[in-house]
Motif scaffolding. Structure first.
Motif, PDB file in Angstrom:
ATOM      1  N   LEU A   1       0.782  -1.281  -0.302  1.00  0.00           N
ATOM      2  CA  LEU A   1      -0.330   0.126  -0.403  1.00  0.00           C
ATOM      3  C   LEU A   1       0.682   1.224  -0.133  1.00  0.00           C
ATOM      4  N   GLY A   2       1.777   1.362   0.710  1.00  0.00           N
ATOM      5  CA  GLY A   2       2.543   2.951   0.578  1.00  0.00           C
ATOM      6  C   GLY A   2       3.311   2.481  -0.266  1.00  0.00           C
ATOM      7  N   LEU A   3       3.993   1.496  -1.136  1.00  0.00           N
ATOM      8  CA  LEU A   3       4.686   1.591  -2.612  1.00  0.00           C
ATOM      9  C   LEU A   3       3.289   2.526  -3.632  1.00  0.00           C
ATOM     10  N   GLY A   4       2.125   1.852  -3.119  1.00  0.00           N
ATOM     11  CA  GLY A   4       1.279   2.493  -4.323  1.00  0.00           C
ATOM     12  C   GLY A   4       0.966   3.648  -4.226  1.00  0.00           C
ATOM     13  N   VAL A   5       0.776   4.133  -2.768  1.00  0.00           N
ATOM     14  CA  VAL A   5       0.338   5.500  -2.678  1.00  0.00           C
ATOM     15  C   VAL A   5       1.520   6.697  -3.138  1.00  0.00           C
ATOM     16  N   LEU A   6       2.411   5.940  -2.889  1.00  0.00           N
ATOM     17  CA  LEU A   6       3.759   6.897  -3.384  1.00  0.00           C
ATOM     18  C   LEU A   6       4.072   6.705  -4.889  1.00  0.00           C
ATOM     19  N   GLY A  60       2.058  13.248 -10.172  1.00  0.00           N
ATOM     20  CA  GLY A  60       1.034  14.046 -11.089  1.00  0.00           C
ATOM     21  C   GLY A  60       2.660  15.513 -11.824  1.00  0.00           C
ATOM     22  N   SER A  61       3.636  15.070 -11.325  1.00  0.00           N
ATOM     23  CA  SER A  61       4.385  16.112 -12.195  1.00  0.00           C
ATOM     24  C   SER A  61       5.255  14.854 -12.743  1.00  0.00           C
ATOM     25  N   ARG A  62       5.521  15.689 -14.722  1.00  0.00           N
ATOM     26  CA  ARG A  62       6.713  14.819 -15.025  1.00  0.00           C
ATOM     27  C   ARG A  62       7.902  14.831 -14.953  1.00  0.00           C
ATOM     28  N   ASP A  63       8.010  15.337 -13.919  1.00  0.00           N
ATOM     29  CA  ASP A  63       9.686  15.054 -13.054  1.00  0.00           C
ATOM     30  C   ASP A  63       9.354  13.711 -12.469  1.00  0.00           C
ATOM     31  N   THR A  64       8.750  13.317 -11.614  1.00  0.00           N
ATOM     32  CA  THR A  64       8.573  11.873 -11.367  1.00  0.00           C
ATOM     33  C   THR A  64       7.499  10.967 -11.744  1.00  0.00           C
ATOM     34  N   GLN A  65       7.354  11.022 -12.709  1.00  0.00           N
ATOM     35  CA  GLN A  65       5.702  10.408 -13.278  1.00  0.00           C
ATOM     36  C   GLN A  65       6.649   9.133 -13.819  1.00  0.00           C
ATOM     37  N   GLU A  66       8.228   8.435 -14.269  1.00  0.00           N
ATOM     38  CA  GLU A  66       8.514   7.664 -14.549  1.00  0.00           C
ATOM     39  C   GLU A  66       8.509   6.774 -13.081  1.00  0.00           C
ATOM     40  N   ALA A  67       9.469   7.592 -12.562  1.00  0.00           N
ATOM     41  CA  ALA A  67       9.470   6.825 -10.488  1.00  0.00           C
ATOM     42  C   ALA A  67       8.055   6.170 -10.213  1.00  0.00           C
ATOM     43  N   ALA A  75       4.415   2.485  -8.102  1.00  0.00           N
ATOM     44  CA  ALA A  75       2.795   1.656  -8.418  1.00  0.00           C
ATOM     45  C   ALA A  75       2.598   0.431  -8.838  1.00  0.00           C
ATOM     46  N   VAL A  76       3.460   0.040  -9.829  1.00  0.00           N
ATOM     47  CA  VAL A  76       3.189  -1.301 -10.381  1.00  0.00           C
ATOM     48  C   VAL A  76       4.094  -2.467  -9.248  1.00  0.00           C
ATOM     49  N   GLY A  77       5.298  -1.909  -8.597  1.00  0.00           N
ATOM     50  CA  GLY A  77       5.776  -2.385  -7.686  1.00  0.00           C
ATOM     51  C   GLY A  77       4.878  -3.211  -6.229  1.00  0.00           C
TER      52      GLY A  77
END
Length: 159
Positions: A19-24, A30-37, A42-44
């Motif tokens: 849950l923590g990984l998914g929520v994080l 929301g940001s282009r800079d962090t979208q890939e991470a 979320a997949v993890g």
């Protein structure tokens, strides 16, 4: 019959971590800079949710329970999403926003299905039988004491 012990704390731990990984991950989308991470986290988190409980059960030697846990973690959220989408799209309205009711209902009930599957896994599937206690053992061990120039035998046991 030996008493049982619960492995629910381990299953709960994997679910909380997932849950923590998914929520994080979702919060970073929301940001282009962090979208890939965000996608990666979320997949993890989703994979950790799906496989965490079954891995705990299998590691404790309960392979059948592991498959039951996996089936539960797939079937209950999917059934919830299907029911939610069907209920959401069954409304009779002419507003443009009504097209999203089915999607929103499906997503909401998918999440509720994940929660329900986790609760069922933790409360109903996370018991295991304790392995049998080893039989008492007794051994005679030779003892040599060079400082005292002596030798003897010791009787040792395991209960």
């Amino acid at each position: 019959s030996f008493p049982t012990r619960r492995s629910s704390d381990l299953v709960l731990g994997t679910d909380v971590a997932a849950l923590g990984l998914g929520v994080l991950g979702l919060s970073l989308l929301g940001s282009r800079d962090t979208q890939e991470a965000g996608v990666t986290l979320a997949v993890g988190g989703g994979i950790a949710y799906l496989l965490g409980g079954p891995i705990v059960h299998a590691a404790h030697g309960n392979v059948g329970t592991a498959f039951g846990s996996l089936g539960l973690r797939v079937a209950v959220p999917v059934a919830g999403a299907y029911i939610g989408a069907a209920l959401g799209s069954a409304k009779h309205c002419s507003e443009e926003s009504c097209q999203w009711d089915g999607l929103a209902g499906g997503v909401l009930r998918f999440g509720l299905g994940m929660l329900a599957a986790s609760i069922i896994d933790i409360s109903a599937l996370s018991y295991q039988s304790n392995p049998e206690s080893p039989a008492p053992q007794v051994a005679v061990v030779p003892n040599i004491d060079p400082k005292r120039a002596g030798a003897g035998l010791n009787l040792v046991g395991l209960w």
